[in-house]
Design a protein around this motif. Structure first.
Motif, short mmCIF file in Angstrom:
data_model
loop_
_atom_site.label_atom_id
_atom_site.label_comp_id
_atom_site.label_asym_id
_atom_site.label_seq_id
_atom_site.Cartn_x
_atom_site.Cartn_y
_atom_site.Cartn_z
N SER A 60 0.83 -1.21 0.00
CA SER A 60 0.00 0.00 0.00
C SER A 60 0.87 1.26 0.00
O SER A 60 0.36 2.35 -0.29
CB SER A 60 -0.93 0.01 1.22
OG SER A 60 -0.18 0.09 2.42
N VAL A 61 2.16 1.11 0.28
CA VAL A 61 3.05 2.26 0.20
C VAL A 61 3.17 2.76 -1.24
O VAL A 61 3.49 3.93 -1.49
CB VAL A 61 4.45 1.90 0.76
CG1 VAL A 61 5.19 0.96 -0.17
CG2 VAL A 61 5.29 3.15 1.01
N LEU A 62 2.87 1.88 -2.21
CA LEU A 62 2.92 2.25 -3.62
C LEU A 62 1.65 2.94 -4.09
O LEU A 62 1.64 3.56 -5.16
CB LEU A 62 3.16 1.00 -4.49
CG LEU A 62 4.39 0.16 -4.15
CD1 LEU A 62 4.44 -1.07 -5.07
CD2 LEU A 62 5.65 0.98 -4.29
N GLY A 63 0.57 2.81 -3.32
CA GLY A 63 -0.72 3.39 -3.71
C GLY A 63 -1.87 2.51 -3.27
O GLY A 63 -1.68 1.43 -2.69
N ASP A 64 -3.06 2.95 -3.53
CA ASP A 64 -4.26 2.25 -3.06
C ASP A 64 -4.58 1.04 -3.94
O ASP A 64 -4.42 1.08 -5.16
CB ASP A 64 -5.45 3.20 -3.06
CG ASP A 64 -5.27 4.35 -2.08
OD1 ASP A 64 -4.57 4.14 -1.07
OD2 ASP A 64 -5.81 5.44 -2.33
N PHE A 65 -5.06 -0.02 -3.31
CA PHE A 65 -5.65 -1.17 -3.99
C PHE A 65 -6.54 -1.87 -2.98
O PHE A 65 -6.32 -1.81 -1.77
CB PHE A 65 -4.58 -2.11 -4.56
CG PHE A 65 -3.69 -2.75 -3.52
CD1 PHE A 65 -3.94 -4.05 -3.07
CD2 PHE A 65 -2.60 -2.07 -3.00
CE1 PHE A 65 -3.12 -4.64 -2.12
CE2 PHE A 65 -1.77 -2.65 -2.07
CZ PHE A 65 -2.02 -3.94 -1.62
N GLU A 66 -7.55 -2.53 -3.48
CA GLU A 66 -8.56 -3.11 -2.61
C GLU A 66 -8.47 -4.64 -2.62
O GLU A 66 -8.39 -5.26 -3.69
CB GLU A 66 -9.95 -2.66 -3.07
CG GLU A 66 -11.08 -3.10 -2.16
CD GLU A 66 -12.43 -2.58 -2.61
OE1 GLU A 66 -13.46 -3.16 -2.20
OE2 GLU A 66 -12.45 -1.60 -3.39
N THR A 67 -8.49 -5.24 -1.43
CA THR A 67 -8.45 -6.70 -1.30
C THR A 67 -9.71 -7.19 -0.60
O THR A 67 -10.44 -6.42 0.04
CB THR A 67 -7.22 -7.14 -0.49
OG1 THR A 67 -7.25 -6.50 0.80
CG2 THR A 67 -5.93 -6.73 -1.20
N ASN A 68 -9.95 -8.50 -0.71
CA ASN A 68 -11.14 -9.09 -0.10
C ASN A 68 -11.06 -9.11 1.43
O ASN A 68 -12.08 -9.18 2.12
CB ASN A 68 -11.38 -10.50 -0.63
CG ASN A 68 -10.23 -11.43 -0.32
OD1 ASN A 68 -9.06 -11.03 -0.37
ND2 ASN A 68 -10.53 -12.68 -0.01
#
Length: 678
Positions: free
Chosen positions: A337-345
């Motif tokens: 997440s230090v690289l940017g936003d992403f969503e996980t289950n």
């Protein structure tokens, strides 16, 4: 018959004359010819007329002109042949350079103009050297093309697996590379297949080249070959000069190796990196002055922060008062997440995320490391020694290149305080030459894969849970009344991540992504998070004071991170300098089962972490780690890719003077001078 007699007498006189002139020659009688009409012919011979002589002269001039024409034709043929030979010598090496670069990118668009020229010159010189040495141009071209093809393929895979390209000192790491090679996917992409086929076609076509060196035997060819080698060496030395690099726009910033290799070309970059195979003494270096600086940070030194009462307290400190120190350096562990936003289950590291909210007796933050996608041993080196890769060549491996004797590292110092020191790694002992280096760093005992009894495996590696079990085993069987220092380098999360396994099913998914490598990686991270929770839960109930340190050695390869980068508008192979720095940050945790205070967002770098752990734990510091804490007040972060000053501004360590010069000299002293305790 008088005319016959006359001819016979004349012939006899001729024979006598020649016999007298050359007595050793015996003329065969069969050479004598009798011409019955000789006298009659002489009588009928008339002098040539004017027109006959004119005709002969004209014929002679025609013959002379024909000879001149033939001579010019021969010259043209030889000149044409020479031009063809020259083209056969110089064109294939140039083509070879461009082909090798095509494994990674379009060289005409990416490699800088002067760099293209210098790469071609390198290829030309190597080809001429091999041509003179072997005597066959065909053989020289084939050797160069095969070497370039192999190097280009190898570099493509190395970049794919560990992000950074090949450097000269990778030769020292071949054993480690071989030991983990089975874990990666070597399926070639379309670019690699096409370029390789062109290479093979060229190698086959070289069979029609018949140019050879025929006038000189092998030993006589050694002299011109040596001359070409000297020219090649001089040219390589010129490429390594900073002024030359700057004046010809050669990029020479080692902390961005991918970009450097792209714009300078593989061959030129490799030659430029050869200059860093050995480490020169810092300017104005003095071992005596370095020792004097360290002495000033000693217990009674001018820079010591100890007061009289505190010093007395430390002097009377008993071994049983010293806490156990457990360090788990987790393979490829990072929070992407230090690289940017992403969503996980679901949360892929729920326990660490909870600690980062300000848990009691816990310090958390981001740790700046000097490697990405590989070279784990360098993070070990920075933590255990307090030295920084910022002063060493990018990609170099100190374990294999610079450590050849006992070193005053953290384990060695802790031994002087009475600690039992154990290093453990659940993989091959020879990886990064750990079985040789660990004793030099001061470890009493080194425990590797074969010493793990009935371990649990995740994929093909011993799990982090088994590492936790081993650490607990060390604690329960440690020496009585001796504090324990354990340094554990895990293996569970090692790349690659593209294969499926019967003993592990990824349970983390990323929204709008089909990147299986990313899913598997995040699922492995979750297992590591769970293992840390198990370790802390055990020592919460332990009777002895214990500090647990947990951090990742580096982020995973581009194959994993590319999806997260893309979701945030970044391309893994076209990162800016600022974006690249994000790939060198991992989370760390310092936890204790006694009061050490709490802190969040305490960003630091690996070279400082051990000194900070000792300070948090209440363990006395030696001179070098005392100096490092002083240095941190001026430079909170120092790594191979990033240096941050106290005011938040970012600089390059190589450009900094004063305090940075002192650190540079102290590191040289610790690593190459004072560090060897024989």
């Amino acid at each position: 018959m008088n005319f016959l007699r006359t001819d016979v007498i004349c012939m006899r006189n001729v024979l006598k004359y020649h016999s007298a002139k050359d007595p050793g020659k015996v003329d065969s009688p069969f050479e004598v010819r009798f011409d019955m009409n000789a006298s009659r012919k002489r009588k009928n011979t008339k002098p040539k007329g004017f027109f006959e002589k004119l005709k002969e002269q004209r014929n002679q001039r025609k013959a002379d002109r024909a000879k001149q024409t033939d001579r010019k034709t021969d010259i043209l043929k030889k000149t044409g042949s020479g031009i063809v030979t020259l083209l056969l010598v110089i064109l294939p090496p140039a083509v070879c350079f461009y082909l090798m670069e095509c494994y990674s990118h379009n060289p005409f668009a990416v490699v800088r103009p002067w760099a293209q020229f210098f790469n071609i010159v390198l290829f030309e010189l190597v080809t001429v050297f091999l041509f003179v040495l072997t005597g066959k141009l065909k053989a020289a071209h084939r050797i160069v093309y095969i070497a370039a093809m192999v190097y280009g393929i190898a570099n493509s895979y190395v970049v794919r697996f560990r992000t950074n390209p090949i450097v000269p000192w990778d030769i020292f790491s071949w054993k480690t590379a071989v030991s983990v090679a089975d874990n990666y996917d070597f399926m070639p992409d379309t670019r690699m297949v096409v370029v390789t086929l062109v290479f093979f076609a060229a190698i086959v076509l070289f069979r029609f080249i018949k140019v050879k060196v025929t006038r000189l035997v092998f030993w006589k060819r050694l002299i011109p070959a040596a001359l070409v080698a000297v020219v090649l060496s001089l040219f390589a030395g010129t490429l390594q000069q900073e002024n030359f690099q700057n004046s010809h726009r050669l990029y020479n910033k080692l902390f961005t190796p991918v970009y450097m290799t792209d714009v300078d070309g593989m061959a030129v970059t490799f030659v430029m990196n050869l200059a860093y195979m050995s480490i020169d003494k810092p300017e104005h270096y003095s071992a005596a002055e370095a020792q004097a600086v360290l002495d000033s940070y000693g217990e009674d030194g001018a820079m010591s922060e100890k007061s009289g009462s505190k010093a007395e307290e430390d002097d009377t400190q008993k071994e049983e008062d010293l806490p156990n120190i457990i360090v788990m350096m987790n393979e490829s562990f990072s929070d992407l997440s230090v690289l940017g936003d992403f969503e996980t289950n679901e949360d892929y590291m729920p326990f660490i995320h909870s600690l980062e909210q300000g848990e009691k007796n816990t310090v958390t933050g981001m740790l700046n490391v000097s490697v990405c996608g590989g070279n784990t041993a360098n993070t070990e080196f920075e933590f255990l020694t307090g030295n920084t890769m910022a002063f060493l060549p990018q990609g170099s491996i100190p374990y294999q290149q610079y450590i050849n004797g006992d070193l005053k590292a953290l384990p060695d110092y802790l031994k002087t305080l009475g600690y039992q020191t154990i290093a453990t790694h659940p993989y091959n002992a020879g990886g990064w030459e750990r079985d040789t280096v660990y004793p030099m760093l001061g470890f009493n005992e080194s425990v590797f894969k074969d010493d793990y009894v009935n371990p649990q495996y995740v994929r093909q590696y011993i799990s982090d849970e088994s590492c936790v079990d081993k650490i607990i085993e060390f604690y329960e069987n440690k020496e009585k009344d001796a504090p324990l220092f354990v340094f554990n380098v895990t293996m569970q999360n090692h790349g690659g991540y593209q294969d499926q396994y019967g003993n592990f099913t990824p349970d983390i998914s990323v929204k709008d992504s089909t990147n299986f490598s990313l899913q598997q990686y995040l699922s492995l991270v979750k297992l590591s998070d769970s293992a840390l929770e198990h370790l802390i839960s055990y020592f919460e109930e332990a009777d002895e004071k214990t500090v647990i340190v947990f951090f990742g050695d580096h982020q995973p390869s581009d194959a994993v991170a590319s999806t997260v980068l893309a979701k945030n508008g970044m391309s893994w192979n076209h990162l800016t300098e600022e974006q690249q720095k994000l790939r060198y940050q991992v989370p760390y945790v310092v936890w204790a089962n006694y009061d050490i205070g709490e802190e969040t967002g305490a960003d630091t770098s690996v070279n400082y972490l051990a000194a900070e752990v000792l300070e948090h734990a209440g363990v006395p510091l030696d001179e070098y780690r005392s100096y490092l804490l002083h240095l941190k007040s001026e430079y909170p972060v120092i790594s191979a890719v990033r240096t941050v000053k106290a005011d938040g501004s970012e600089v390059r360590a190589s450009d900094e003077k004063d305090e940075m010069d002192i650190y540079r000299k102290l590191q040289y002293y610790e690593l190459f001078d004072h560090g060897t305790v024989n």
